[in-house]
Design an enzyme around this catalytic site. Sequence first.
Site, short mmCIF file in Angstrom:
data_model
loop_
_atom_site.label_atom_id
_atom_site.label_comp_id
_atom_site.label_asym_id
_atom_site.label_seq_id
_atom_site.Cartn_x
_atom_site.Cartn_y
_atom_site.Cartn_z
N ASP A 53 7.50 7.65 -4.84
CA ASP A 53 7.95 8.41 -6.01
C ASP A 53 9.47 8.34 -6.14
O ASP A 53 10.03 8.83 -7.13
CB ASP A 53 7.44 9.86 -5.98
CG ASP A 53 7.89 10.63 -4.76
OD1 ASP A 53 8.61 10.08 -3.91
OD2 ASP A 53 7.50 11.83 -4.65
N ASP A 92 2.31 6.38 -3.76
CA ASP A 92 2.67 7.79 -3.63
C ASP A 92 1.96 8.64 -4.68
O ASP A 92 1.86 8.24 -5.85
CB ASP A 92 4.17 7.95 -3.85
CG ASP A 92 4.86 8.69 -2.72
OD1 ASP A 92 4.16 9.29 -1.87
OD2 ASP A 92 6.10 8.67 -2.68
N LYS A 122 -0.12 8.21 -0.38
CA LYS A 122 0.71 9.08 0.45
C LYS A 122 0.92 10.40 -0.28
O LYS A 122 1.05 10.43 -1.50
CB LYS A 122 2.07 8.42 0.74
CG LYS A 122 3.00 9.32 1.59
CD LYS A 122 4.24 8.59 2.04
CE LYS A 122 5.34 8.55 1.02
NZ LYS A 122 5.85 9.87 0.59
N GLU A 124 2.90 14.55 0.41
CA GLU A 124 3.84 15.30 1.24
C GLU A 124 3.24 16.65 1.64
O GLU A 124 2.51 17.26 0.86
CB GLU A 124 5.14 15.57 0.46
CG GLU A 124 5.88 14.30 0.08
CD GLU A 124 7.18 14.58 -0.68
OE1 GLU A 124 7.55 15.77 -0.88
OE2 GLU A 124 7.84 13.59 -1.08
N GLU A 191 10.63 12.21 7.88
CA GLU A 191 11.91 11.97 7.20
C GLU A 191 12.96 12.98 7.64
O GLU A 191 12.72 14.20 7.59
CB GLU A 191 11.71 12.02 5.68
CG GLU A 191 13.00 11.75 4.91
CD GLU A 191 12.80 11.43 3.43
OE1 GLU A 191 11.63 11.29 3.00
OE2 GLU A 191 13.82 11.33 2.72
O1 KIV Z 1 8.99 7.88 -2.17
C1 KIV Z 1 9.50 7.29 -1.22
O2 KIV Z 1 10.17 6.26 -1.40
C2 KIV Z 1 9.30 7.82 0.11
C3 KIV Z 1 10.00 7.14 1.24
C4 KIV Z 1 11.44 7.42 1.20
C5 KIV Z 1 9.37 7.47 2.54
O3 KIV Z 1 8.61 8.77 0.27
#
Ligand code: KIV
Length: 274
Positions: A53, A92, A122, A124, A191
């Site tokens: 994202d 993401d 992915k 969070e 992170e």
């Molecule tokens: O969205 C992204 O690029 C990320 C990375 C920085 C791990 O979550």
Amino acid sequence: MTESTWPQDRRVTVRDLQAATDRGERWAMLTSYDALTAGIFERAGVRALLVGDTAAQMVYGHDTTLPVTMDQLVPLVQAVVRGTRTALIVADLPLGAYQASPQRAFDNAVRHLKEGGAQAVKLEGGQAVLPAVRMLVQAGIPVMGHLGLTPQSVHVLGGTGRVQGRGSAGERLLEDALALEEAGAFALVLEAIPAELGNRVSAALRSPTVGIGAGSSCDAQIMVWQDLAGLTTGHVPRFVKRYAELDDVLTRAVADYVNEVAEGTYPAPEHCYA
Ligand code: KIV
């Protein structure tokens, strides 16, 4: 898994990443948002690409990751998939795409796999996202977790410049990490946390940890590619290492082109049709 045992004729799977981790091999991830550079990263040996994202900043010019939508990310996922043959593509889930309910997470993850062609998603967060992780994994969708500095929570964290997980927060992060693994997450991005905590989490999990500012003990590392390539300007976090200065290279190339057009030396005869 040595260089030659990474798959050459099919995409890397989450099992390949686990196998490499089990053998103690370190592997690299990068973010990716377009077909051309995705192909370059794959040829250079990057095994998994994240359509992050961070496209909000790197592609769409926003200040944070918050504004980017599923409708904006899916075409980028499609492009990265088209530009690659062997890399595992992780997509993401942006803010708003999964927090409200596991069903919402499922619907949007399915979009990333069906429309985008990604092989994993992915998201969070810790305890709050466990029901969503369980639902996706039960449905056969590989999920990568993300703890520590979680940029979608920028307004709660008070900025994205702060190291997370110091003191007792480190214990909570470790609990979240174990809970995500238990829920079925195949890997975990860590992170901006102290290196010592990155080490503890990596030692506690069997599944791979993917560090970005989490020290050298993580099983894998990830960076935003424009940071690595020196395309981003201004302040960059401590964990960024510039492997090239593409901003300078491109600025010089374009300035030369502009000058040659002004002087009339481009196009030269060899650039013209008879
Ligand atoms: O969205 C992204 O690029 C990320 C990375 C920085 C791990 O979550």
